[in-house]
Design a protein around this motif. Structure first.
Motif, short mmCIF file in Angstrom:
data_model
loop_
_atom_site.label_atom_id
_atom_site.label_comp_id
_atom_site.label_asym_id
_atom_site.label_seq_id
_atom_site.Cartn_x
_atom_site.Cartn_y
_atom_site.Cartn_z
N MET A 1 44.23 24.98 21.46
CA MET A 1 44.45 25.88 22.59
C MET A 1 45.75 26.65 22.37
O MET A 1 46.82 26.05 22.27
N THR A 2 45.66 27.96 22.28
CA THR A 2 46.85 28.79 22.17
C THR A 2 47.42 29.06 23.56
O THR A 2 46.72 28.96 24.57
N LEU A 3 48.71 29.39 23.57
CA LEU A 3 49.36 29.66 24.86
C LEU A 3 48.72 30.84 25.57
O LEU A 3 48.50 30.81 26.79
N GLY A 4 48.39 31.90 24.80
CA GLY A 4 47.74 33.06 25.40
C GLY A 4 46.39 32.73 25.99
O GLY A 4 46.04 33.19 27.09
N HIS A 5 45.62 31.92 25.28
CA HIS A 5 44.30 31.51 25.77
C HIS A 5 44.43 30.69 27.05
O HIS A 5 43.66 30.86 28.01
N ALA A 6 45.43 29.79 27.08
CA ALA A 6 45.62 28.94 28.25
C ALA A 6 45.96 29.77 29.49
O ALA A 6 45.39 29.57 30.57
N PHE A 7 46.86 30.73 29.34
CA PHE A 7 47.25 31.54 30.50
C PHE A 7 46.16 32.53 30.89
O PHE A 7 46.05 32.90 32.06
N GLN A 8 45.36 32.95 29.93
CA GLN A 8 44.22 33.80 30.26
C GLN A 8 43.22 33.04 31.12
O GLN A 8 42.69 33.58 32.10
N ALA A 9 42.98 31.77 30.77
CA ALA A 9 42.08 30.94 31.57
C ALA A 9 42.67 30.68 32.95
O ALA A 9 41.95 30.71 33.96
N LEU A 10 43.99 30.44 33.00
CA LEU A 10 44.65 30.22 34.29
C LEU A 10 44.50 31.42 35.20
O LEU A 10 44.13 31.29 36.38
N TRP A 11 44.77 32.60 34.65
CA TRP A 11 44.66 33.82 35.46
C TRP A 11 43.22 34.06 35.90
O TRP A 11 42.97 34.49 37.03
N ALA A 12 42.25 33.77 35.03
CA ALA A 12 40.84 34.00 35.36
C ALA A 12 40.42 33.13 36.54
O ALA A 12 39.74 33.60 37.47
N ILE A 13 40.84 31.88 36.53
CA ILE A 13 40.46 30.97 37.62
C ILE A 13 41.16 31.36 38.91
O ILE A 13 40.54 31.38 39.99
N VAL A 14 42.45 31.69 38.83
CA VAL A 14 43.18 32.09 40.03
C VAL A 14 42.62 33.39 40.59
O VAL A 14 42.42 33.53 41.80
N ALA A 15 42.34 34.36 39.70
CA ALA A 15 41.80 35.65 40.15
C ALA A 15 40.44 35.47 40.80
O ALA A 15 40.13 36.15 41.79
N ARG A 16 39.63 34.57 40.25
CA ARG A 16 38.31 34.32 40.85
C ARG A 16 38.45 33.81 42.28
O ARG A 16 37.74 34.27 43.19
N GLU A 17 39.38 32.86 42.49
CA GLU A 17 39.57 32.33 43.83
C GLU A 17 40.12 33.38 44.78
O GLU A 17 39.74 33.43 45.96
N LEU A 18 41.01 34.24 44.28
CA LEU A 18 41.56 35.29 45.13
C LEU A 18 40.49 36.30 45.53
O LEU A 18 40.42 36.74 46.69
N MET A 19 39.65 36.68 44.58
CA MET A 19 38.58 37.62 44.88
C MET A 19 37.57 37.02 45.86
O MET A 19 37.10 37.69 46.78
N LYS A 20 37.27 35.74 45.66
CA LYS A 20 36.35 35.08 46.58
C LYS A 20 36.94 35.01 47.98
O LYS A 20 36.25 35.24 48.97
N PHE A 21 38.24 34.72 48.05
CA PHE A 21 38.91 34.64 49.35
C PHE A 21 38.96 36.00 50.03
O PHE A 21 38.86 36.10 51.26
N SER A 22 39.13 37.08 49.24
CA SER A 22 39.23 38.42 49.82
C SER A 22 37.92 38.84 50.48
O SER A 22 37.92 39.73 51.34
N ARG A 23 36.82 38.22 50.11
CA ARG A 23 35.54 38.53 50.73
C ARG A 23 35.22 37.61 51.90
O ARG A 23 34.14 37.72 52.49
N GLN A 24 36.14 36.70 52.20
CA GLN A 24 35.90 35.73 53.27
C GLN A 24 36.94 35.93 54.36
O GLN A 24 37.85 35.11 54.54
N THR A 25 36.79 37.00 55.10
CA THR A 25 37.76 37.31 56.17
C THR A 25 37.81 36.19 57.21
O THR A 25 38.87 35.86 57.73
N GLY A 26 36.65 35.63 57.49
CA GLY A 26 36.59 34.56 58.48
C GLY A 26 37.40 33.35 58.09
O GLY A 26 37.90 32.61 58.95
N ARG A 27 37.57 33.13 56.79
CA ARG A 27 38.35 31.98 56.32
C ARG A 27 39.82 32.13 56.69
O ARG A 27 40.46 31.17 57.12
N LEU A 28 40.35 33.36 56.54
CA LEU A 28 41.73 33.61 56.92
C LEU A 28 41.90 33.50 58.42
O LEU A 28 42.86 32.89 58.91
N VAL A 29 40.95 34.06 59.18
CA VAL A 29 41.03 34.00 60.64
C VAL A 29 41.01 32.56 61.12
O VAL A 29 41.82 32.14 61.96
#
Length: 290
Positions: free
Chosen positions: A1-29
């Motif tokens: 595992m290279t450092l770049g690969h690790a952080f790319q995976a980290l960002w992909a998982i975090v970005a996925r959760e952020l995008m999913k959350f952005s479509r769930q307005t009721g969750r924030l409310v």
């Protein structure tokens, strides 16, 4: 595992959760309604019932809504941490966790990425709550005018909030090892959330519990990790020394994350994942790891 690969995976998982959350307005409310009801209704009703004496970390008398505000921030972090456990169980049933855990990355790093995503969402919801609380008149030290707290306290507050979010997210991660089906989620979460919240200093100080004679509640609250997460945040807001609370929060974070990483390993874990039916392929791996 290279450092770049690790952080790319980290960002992909975090970005996925952020995008999913952005479509769930009721969750924030829904995340904001619960603590705001406590702040606007409960605190208002008991403002004159609970007299808050001068005690650390306060230098003067405070209103009850100011006292419970750090606890309500903790409530936001707690509920989102537990909701992350639901998301993990759902992802496991849908097969997403099987795909993630068979990626060419260390298992602990994938779980750490999920934990970071949970913490980011928790902190975003906590910030939204702080802003709304300020708008309805509850001024925390870093937001109020003329406060003795100065800007240099902000890094300490952020450290306390991030550590609490990670700790509660790690607890949710650990619980997702044992919650086998979505149907079992509500009962398990209620068994965890309400004792952690009500047997803590979120709503009342420890000395009041001891003074009232509730000895067993006082002892549970003393050793409750959520108590120390709230106290660390409360003391940080006023620029005071939180004592042992940071160490207890960080130790709980490490223990929960290590135990969750162990539990998600079908070769060394507790065995719960490898024995589940319907979640994986023949032989129990890699599907058993999901």
């Amino acid at each position: 595992m290279t450092l770049g690969h690790a952080f790319q995976a980290l960002w992909a998982i975090v970005a996925r959760e952020l995008m999913k959350f952005s479509r769930q307005t009721g969750r924030l409310v829904s995340a904001l309604v619960r603590p705001l009801l406590w702040l606007a209704v409960f605190a208002a009703g008991f403002r004159n019932v609970f007299g808050m004496a001068i005690a650390e970390p306060y230098d003067t008398y405070i209103s009850y809504d100011v006292y419970i505000a750090p606890g309500l921030i903790g409530m936001v972090l707690l509920f989102n941490g537990m909701q992350s456990s639901l998301a993990m169980v759902y992802d496991r049933e849908m097969g997403l966790m099987r795909l993630l855990l068979t990626a060419p990355l260390p298992r602990w790093w994938i779980l750490f990425a999920k934990l970071c995503a949970t913490a980011v969402l928790s902190l975003a919801q906590a910030l939204a709550f702080v802003v709304v609380a300020w708008l309805i008149g509850t001024e925390l030290p870093l937001l109020g005018t003329g406060s003795e707290a100065s800007a240099w306290h902000l890094p300490h507050v952020l450290l306390a909030a991030v550590s609490a979010a990670l700790m509660l997210g790690a607890l949710g991660l650990l619980l997702s090892v044992y919650v086998k089906q979505l149907e079992n989620f509500a009962g398990t979460m209620n068994f965890v959330i309400f004792p952690m919240y009500f047997m803590s200093t979120a709503l009342y100080p420890l000395w009041k519990l001891e003074e009232s004679g509730a000895g067993w509640v006082y002892q549970i609250a003393r050793f409750n990790p959520f108590t120390h997460a709230v106290e660390w945040l409360r003391y940080a807001l006023y620029g005071k020394d939180p004592g042992l609370s940071p160490w207890i929060v960080l130790a709980t974070l490490a223990i929960c994350f290590f135990a969750a990483s162990w539990g998600y390993d079908p070769q060394r874990g507790f065995g719960a994942l490898t024995k589940r039916g319907g979640g994986g392929g023949p032989g129990g791996a890699p599907g058993g790891a999901s």
